[in-house]
Design a protein around this motif. Structure first.
Motif, short mmCIF file in Angstrom:
data_model
loop_
_atom_site.label_atom_id
_atom_site.label_comp_id
_atom_site.label_asym_id
_atom_site.label_seq_id
_atom_site.Cartn_x
_atom_site.Cartn_y
_atom_site.Cartn_z
N ALA A 95 0.85 -1.29 0.23
CA ALA A 95 0.04 -0.14 -0.08
C ALA A 95 0.82 1.24 0.04
O ALA A 95 1.90 1.28 0.69
N CYS A 96 0.46 2.05 -0.71
CA CYS A 96 1.43 3.30 -0.83
C CYS A 96 0.58 4.64 -0.79
O CYS A 96 -0.51 4.72 -1.30
N THR A 97 0.92 5.46 0.07
CA THR A 97 0.55 6.94 0.18
C THR A 97 0.82 7.59 -1.26
O THR A 97 1.81 6.98 -1.92
N PRO A 98 -0.14 8.67 -1.70
CA PRO A 98 0.39 9.54 -2.61
C PRO A 98 2.11 10.15 -2.16
O PRO A 98 2.20 10.18 -1.24
N TRP A 99 2.65 10.83 -3.16
CA TRP A 99 3.97 11.33 -3.14
C TRP A 99 3.41 12.74 -2.62
O TRP A 99 2.13 13.35 -2.90
N ALA A 100 4.20 13.43 -1.95
CA ALA A 100 3.75 14.80 -1.16
C ALA A 100 5.17 15.45 -1.00
O ALA A 100 6.35 15.19 -0.88
N ARG A 101 4.90 16.93 -0.67
CA ARG A 101 6.19 17.59 -0.50
C ARG A 101 5.88 18.50 0.72
O ARG A 101 4.89 19.05 0.85
N THR A 102 7.12 18.90 1.43
CA THR A 102 6.84 19.92 2.50
C THR A 102 7.25 21.18 1.69
O THR A 102 7.42 21.34 0.66
N THR A 103 7.12 22.19 2.81
CA THR A 103 7.26 23.30 2.12
C THR A 103 8.79 24.04 2.33
O THR A 103 9.40 24.95 1.74
N TRP A 104 9.67 22.96 2.33
CA TRP A 104 11.09 23.36 2.33
C TRP A 104 11.82 23.48 0.95
O TRP A 104 10.87 23.12 -0.08
N ASN A 105 12.38 24.59 0.59
CA ASN A 105 12.45 25.15 -0.64
C ASN A 105 11.19 25.77 -1.55
O ASN A 105 11.08 25.83 -2.75
N ALA A 106 10.27 26.10 -0.67
CA ALA A 106 9.18 26.42 -1.24
C ALA A 106 8.27 27.75 -0.19
O ALA A 106 7.10 27.74 -0.23
N GLY A 107 9.31 28.27 0.35
CA GLY A 107 8.80 29.45 1.06
C GLY A 107 8.13 30.49 0.52
O GLY A 107 7.58 31.43 1.41
N SER A 108 8.36 30.71 -0.62
CA SER A 108 7.54 31.88 -1.48
C SER A 108 7.24 31.41 -2.84
O SER A 108 7.47 30.03 -3.36
N ALA A 404 5.87 22.70 -1.40
CA ALA A 404 6.87 21.99 -2.41
C ALA A 404 7.86 21.43 -1.72
O ALA A 404 8.76 21.87 -2.15
N LEU A 405 8.03 20.24 -1.12
CA LEU A 405 9.12 19.45 -0.89
C LEU A 405 8.65 18.44 -0.14
O LEU A 405 8.05 18.45 0.84
N GLY A 406 9.17 17.08 -0.31
CA GLY A 406 8.64 16.10 0.43
C GLY A 406 9.13 14.85 0.68
O GLY A 406 10.27 14.52 0.41
N ARG A 407 8.64 13.86 1.30
CA ARG A 407 8.96 12.59 1.66
C ARG A 407 8.15 11.52 1.46
O ARG A 407 6.91 11.67 1.16
N ALA A 408 8.44 10.30 1.58
CA ALA A 408 7.57 9.09 1.30
C ALA A 408 7.96 8.11 2.62
O ALA A 408 9.15 8.05 3.04
N ALA A 409 6.81 7.29 2.81
CA ALA A 409 7.14 6.18 3.73
C ALA A 409 7.05 4.53 3.30
O ALA A 409 6.22 4.69 2.36
N ARG A 410 7.79 3.73 3.74
CA ARG A 410 7.48 2.56 3.52
C ARG A 410 7.33 1.31 4.68
O ARG A 410 7.75 1.77 5.81
N LEU A 411 6.82 0.30 4.30
CA LEU A 411 6.84 -0.98 5.69
C LEU A 411 7.32 -2.19 5.06
O LEU A 411 7.08 -2.45 4.03
N ASP A 412 8.13 -2.66 5.71
CA ASP A 412 9.14 -3.70 5.31
C ASP A 412 9.50 -4.42 6.49
O ASP A 412 9.09 -4.03 7.72
N ARG A 413 10.30 -5.67 6.53
CA ARG A 413 10.66 -6.38 7.59
C ARG A 413 11.86 -6.27 8.17
O ARG A 413 12.32 -7.39 8.64
N ARG A 414 12.61 -5.13 8.24
CA ARG A 414 13.94 -5.40 8.87
C ARG A 414 14.05 -4.58 10.09
O ARG A 414 15.34 -4.38 10.42
N GLY A 415 13.14 -4.36 10.88
CA GLY A 415 13.21 -3.76 12.18
C GLY A 415 13.64 -2.45 12.18
O GLY A 415 13.90 -1.66 11.38
N PRO A 416 13.53 -1.62 13.25
CA PRO A 416 13.56 -0.19 13.51
C PRO A 416 15.03 0.07 13.10
O PRO A 416 16.12 -0.54 12.96
N ALA A 417 14.98 1.53 12.40
CA ALA A 417 16.12 1.77 11.97
C ALA A 417 16.95 2.65 12.97
O ALA A 417 16.45 3.32 13.89
#
Length: 470
Positions: A95-108, A404-417
């Motif tokens: 399952a995937c969320t849509p891509w999104a971006r934060t306001t970093w490098n988009a302050g104006s 406009a600047l963003g990140r994404a998230a995944r779920l897999d089986r390798r334990g906490p980072a």
């Protein structure tokens, strides 16, 4: 941004102030895994093995979250990342969320525009996807001007990357069979030289001007041809020739060659009558009459000639150039053919202009950067047109995903980072959920891109993901 699969819910969260992102899962099971990935091209691609904040729901828990992922301010991107979630058990769905971006490098609005533009930049080719060769030159010029105006140098790396990857392309030194294409690139490298002071850019601009000069001849008394086929002499190729040669003279001490070419060009241009009685520039000349052919008054024919007149005025101080420039500037900002509803438009837009048509209007305001008030059309006109276009064109996205600047998230089986991963400049993120028990996450090649604060790509399905929703 949220998605679900088999009753599990995942969400992508942002804290714009701290430029932090994280993913969470609700109603999960032990073994469910979530992580963040990042993409530099609107979710089209990302590097393999790029999990950020990878974590697994522990025994006895139904809800969990990744560590915070912080964006690091670097001028050169190092990794591309998307994000996924894998569900516990023996299923391999994601399952995937849509891509999104934060306001970093988009302050104006101006920095957001640059960040949005860079979502089409292809690091591998050094060009901009979805457009052609000459429009990549214009996109790069817009980016360079944005760096100068905003002071945000995050994307300066694109200048050198584009140059290095394409210096030997086409005919070499950014030349090809179309003389106007060469002129666009020549002006881009003048702009790059102004910003960086790197002489290789100026030398390439000189090579481009010299190449264009080879296609000046006595047909109709002068002027450069539109292409190496020598079938048409038009306004755009000759306006670019004027501006590029005048610009080079203004940057090369002791020059007389480029100034001589610029003066000859302007003398020929105004003698053809391509500037009509309404002070608008038609497309070209009729080779039978050597006069104005009465063809379309494209917006970029107005803007590039203004740029040429501005540079030639700098070189000569001839006030008549300013008079002509003011006439063209006034006409092009008041013409109903070019300013429908207060928005700068091309005459072809009602029926569709294709990949080379609509972008040309973006060239029209470029003489603004020359900062010669007598030539510039009224700034209030451009501001009003920009505001109207923004309100009409931008989608009504949820507030948290407009910027406009963003990140994404995944779920897999390798334990906490164990470490706090730090994404780079342009990353867009999405969340994915994958059922645990599968030996490796299912890779998909395309994402759903939510672009910048004031524009967005149409939603695209994410192959390999199920149940994703904004």
């Amino acid at each position: 941004m949220t998605a679900s699969i088999y009753s599990r819910g995942i969400a992508l969260h942002f804290d714009d102030t701290d430029a932090m992102g994280w993913a969470s899962i609700t109603n999960g099971s032990p073994g469910d895994e979530v992580w963040l990935d990042r993409s530099f091209d609107g979710g089209r691609t990302w590097s393999s093995g790029s999990k950020l904040g990878d974590t697994t729901v522990p025994a006895g828990q139904g809800g969990w979250r990744t560590p915070d992922v912080q964006r690091r301010r670097l001028e050169r991107p190092r990794r591309r990342r998307p994000a996924r979630l894998r569900q516990g058990g023996d299923r391999a769905e994601i399952a995937c969320t849509p891509w999104a971006r934060t306001t970093w490098n988009a302050g104006s609005r101006s920095t957001a525009a640059a960040t949005a533009l860079m979502q089409s930049y292809n690091l591998g080719t050094g060009l901009f996807d979805t457009t052609g060769w000459w429009n990549s030159a214009n996109a790069l010029t817009a980016l360079i001007d944005n760096v100068r105006v905003t002071g945000m140098g995050s994307y300066k790396y694109a200048i050198g990357n584009t140059y290095d990857r394409n210096i030997g392309a086409q005919g070499g030194n950014f030349t090809n069979d179309y003389i106007d294409d060469t002129g666009w690139w020549g002006l881009a490298w003048v702009d790059a030289y102004d910003l960086t002071g790197d002489s290789r850019y100026l030398n390439t601009a000189r090579a481009d001007a010299d190449y264009m000069a080879r296609y000046w001849d006595s047909t109709c008394g002068g002027g450069v041809w539109w292409s190496t086929a020598k079938t048409y002499k038009n306004a755009i190729a000759n306006s670019l020739y004027l501006e590029l040669n005048a610009a080079l003279h203004n940057r090369i001490a002791g020059d007389s060659t480029y100034l001589g070419r610029a003066n000859a060009e302007w003398s020929w241009f105004k003698g053809t009558g391509m500037i009509n009685g309404s002070h608008l520039v038609n497309d070209g000349i009729n080779l039978s009459t050597c006069g104005n052919n009465g063809d379309t008054t494209w917006s970029y024919n107005q803007g590039v000639l203004l740029g040429g007149l501005s540079e030639l005025y700098r070189a000569t101080g001839d006030s008549s150039l300013l008079t002509t420039g003011r006439q063209i500037g006034d006409a092009s900002t008041t013409s109903t053919a070019l300013n429908s509803g207060g928005i700068l438009r091309e005459p072809c837009e009602a029926s569709g202009c294709g990949v080379t048509g609509r972008p040309s209007r973006g060239v029209r305001p470029r003489p603004e950067r020359l900062q010669l008030p007598p030539v510039r059309p009224p700034l209030h006109h451009l501001h009003q047109a920009s505001g109207r276009h923004r309100l009409r064109e931008r989608p009504q996205l949820p507030r948290r995903v407009r910027p406009a600047l963003g990140r994404a998230a995944r779920l897999d089986r390798r334990g906490p980072a164990a470490e706090r991963a730090r994404p780079d400049e342009r990353g867009e993120l999405t969340v994915r959920h994958i059922r645990a028990g599968h030996p490796s996450p299912v890779r998909s090649r395309r994402g759903l891109a939510i672009r910048k604060a004031y524009a967005a790509a149409p939603p695209r399905p994410y192959p390999g993901c199920r149940g994703g929703s904004a």
